[in-house]
Scaffold this motif. Sequence first.
Motif, mmCIF file in Angstrom:
data_model
loop_
_atom_site.group_PDB
_atom_site.id
_atom_site.type_symbol
_atom_site.label_atom_id
_atom_site.label_comp_id
_atom_site.label_asym_id
_atom_site.label_seq_id
_atom_site.Cartn_x
_atom_site.Cartn_y
_atom_site.Cartn_z
ATOM 1 N N GLY A 75 0.812 -1.206 0.000
ATOM 2 C CA GLY A 75 0.000 0.000 0.000
ATOM 3 C C GLY A 75 0.845 1.255 0.000
ATOM 4 O O GLY A 75 2.082 1.206 0.094
ATOM 5 N N ILE A 76 0.183 2.387 -0.132
ATOM 6 C CA ILE A 76 0.855 3.679 -0.128
ATOM 7 C C ILE A 76 0.060 4.673 0.711
ATOM 8 O O ILE A 76 -1.138 4.514 0.916
ATOM 9 N N MET A 77 0.765 5.678 1.182
ATOM 10 C CA MET A 77 0.151 6.793 1.915
ATOM 11 C C MET A 77 0.379 8.053 1.100
ATOM 12 O O MET A 77 1.513 8.339 0.680
ATOM 13 N N GLY B 68 3.999 11.032 -1.568
ATOM 14 C CA GLY B 68 3.602 9.850 -0.804
ATOM 15 C C GLY B 68 4.755 8.874 -0.687
ATOM 16 O O GLY B 68 5.876 9.148 -1.122
ATOM 17 N N HIS B 69 4.460 7.725 -0.100
ATOM 18 C CA HIS B 69 5.475 6.672 0.026
ATOM 19 C C HIS B 69 4.788 5.344 0.332
ATOM 20 O O HIS B 69 3.658 5.305 0.827
ATOM 21 N N PRO B 70 5.476 4.230 0.052
ATOM 22 C CA PRO B 70 4.928 2.918 0.403
ATOM 23 C C PRO B 70 4.806 2.787 1.913
ATOM 24 O O PRO B 70 5.501 3.467 2.674
ATOM 25 N N ILE B 71 3.923 1.913 2.360
ATOM 26 C CA ILE B 71 3.710 1.706 3.793
ATOM 27 C C ILE B 71 3.846 0.236 4.149
ATOM 28 O O ILE B 71 3.779 -0.645 3.290
ATOM 29 N N GLY B 72 4.069 -0.008 5.441
ATOM 30 C CA GLY B 72 4.175 -1.360 5.970
ATOM 31 C C GLY B 72 4.121 -1.282 7.491
ATOM 32 O O GLY B 72 3.621 -0.311 8.057
ATOM 33 N N LEU B 73 4.669 -2.300 8.141
ATOM 34 C CA LEU B 73 4.636 -2.333 9.600
ATOM 35 C C LEU B 73 5.773 -1.548 10.254
ATOM 36 O O LEU B 73 5.795 -1.391 11.464
ATOM 37 N N THR B 74 6.710 -1.069 9.464
ATOM 38 C CA THR B 74 7.823 -0.314 10.021
ATOM 39 C C THR B 74 7.405 1.118 10.316
ATOM 40 O O THR B 74 6.469 1.644 9.703
ATOM 41 N N THR C 102 14.557 7.881 0.327
ATOM 42 C CA THR C 102 14.427 7.425 -1.057
ATOM 43 C C THR C 102 13.054 6.818 -1.352
ATOM 44 O O THR C 102 12.702 6.600 -2.511
ATOM 45 N N SER C 103 12.279 6.545 -0.298
ATOM 46 C CA SER C 103 10.945 5.975 -0.513
ATOM 47 C C SER C 103 9.926 7.045 -0.886
ATOM 48 O O SER C 103 8.836 6.729 -1.382
ATOM 49 N N LEU C 104 10.278 8.318 -0.646
ATOM 50 C CA LEU C 104 9.365 9.396 -1.021
ATOM 51 C C LEU C 104 9.298 9.530 -2.534
ATOM 52 O O LEU C 104 10.320 9.440 -3.219
ATOM 53 N N LYS C 105 8.113 9.746 -3.063
ATOM 54 C CA LYS C 105 7.976 9.936 -4.505
ATOM 55 C C LYS C 105 6.700 10.708 -4.825
ATOM 56 O O LYS C 105 5.801 10.831 -3.991
ATOM 57 N N ARG C 106 6.652 11.200 -6.020
ATOM 58 C CA ARG C 106 5.457 11.866 -6.545
ATOM 59 C C ARG C 106 4.542 10.802 -7.132
ATOM 60 O O ARG C 106 4.954 9.983 -7.944
#
Length: 227
Positions: free
Chosen positions: A65-67, A126-132, A138-142
């Motif tokens: 998923g992503i936020m 936004g960025h991908p999401i998980g349990l961390t 580097t996870s930030l992106k348009r």
Amino acid sequence: MASYHRVLAVFDRSIDQKSVECDYDIHPWDILIDGERWSGKIRLIGFVDAFFLICYSGTSRFEHGIMIYKDDDIIRTTLKNANVTPQSLSLKPTNETRIKDKNEPPTYFSFTSEKGSLDYTITSLGHPIGLTTEYPSTSLKRYHIKLRKGRDTVMRKRIRRGVTQHDLWSLMHDALRLGVITHAELVGTIIGKTVGGSTLEDVSGKYLEALSGAKGRKDLVLSGERV
């Protein structure tokens, strides 16, 4: 893999919070994320300041998923803290003229809904999401998202609130209906915004009228803390 409810909890979010604007399953053919379609079940969960797109299986098994951030103050702060420039992410200001003419801070969240179009178009950080709880810069992106407006009027309205920014009038609605912002925050927003050329007295008067009109309502919550 854990339930997507646990993933939301990592961000102090829950579908039971009053600030949830929408919580819908989205058909894979009704959404494009950077030009791609996700396979499987997709859940759109929108809050006042951000929304989540979650791919899941079974009842609630999280796959990925992503936020997406909706609040420009949060976007600017996130970029600054991550030491990432908007240019490196191809994130362009939506208010270039006002930046030059009025020295406004840049805004990057973009939402369009063209008349006659079946889709909403959203561009933001936004960025991908998980349990961390920590993510590399580097996870930030348009992200560029095309989303079908909804099958009926109610769903269309809720989805729109879930993926758009809240303007002054929406913030008033939040304060009176949900109590998700404080009275001080709302007054600060009124002072910091100009709405259609209205004077501060005009806007404040309308707010106070709305507030007095809501007296006695059981769902009115104005507290010193966020809900």
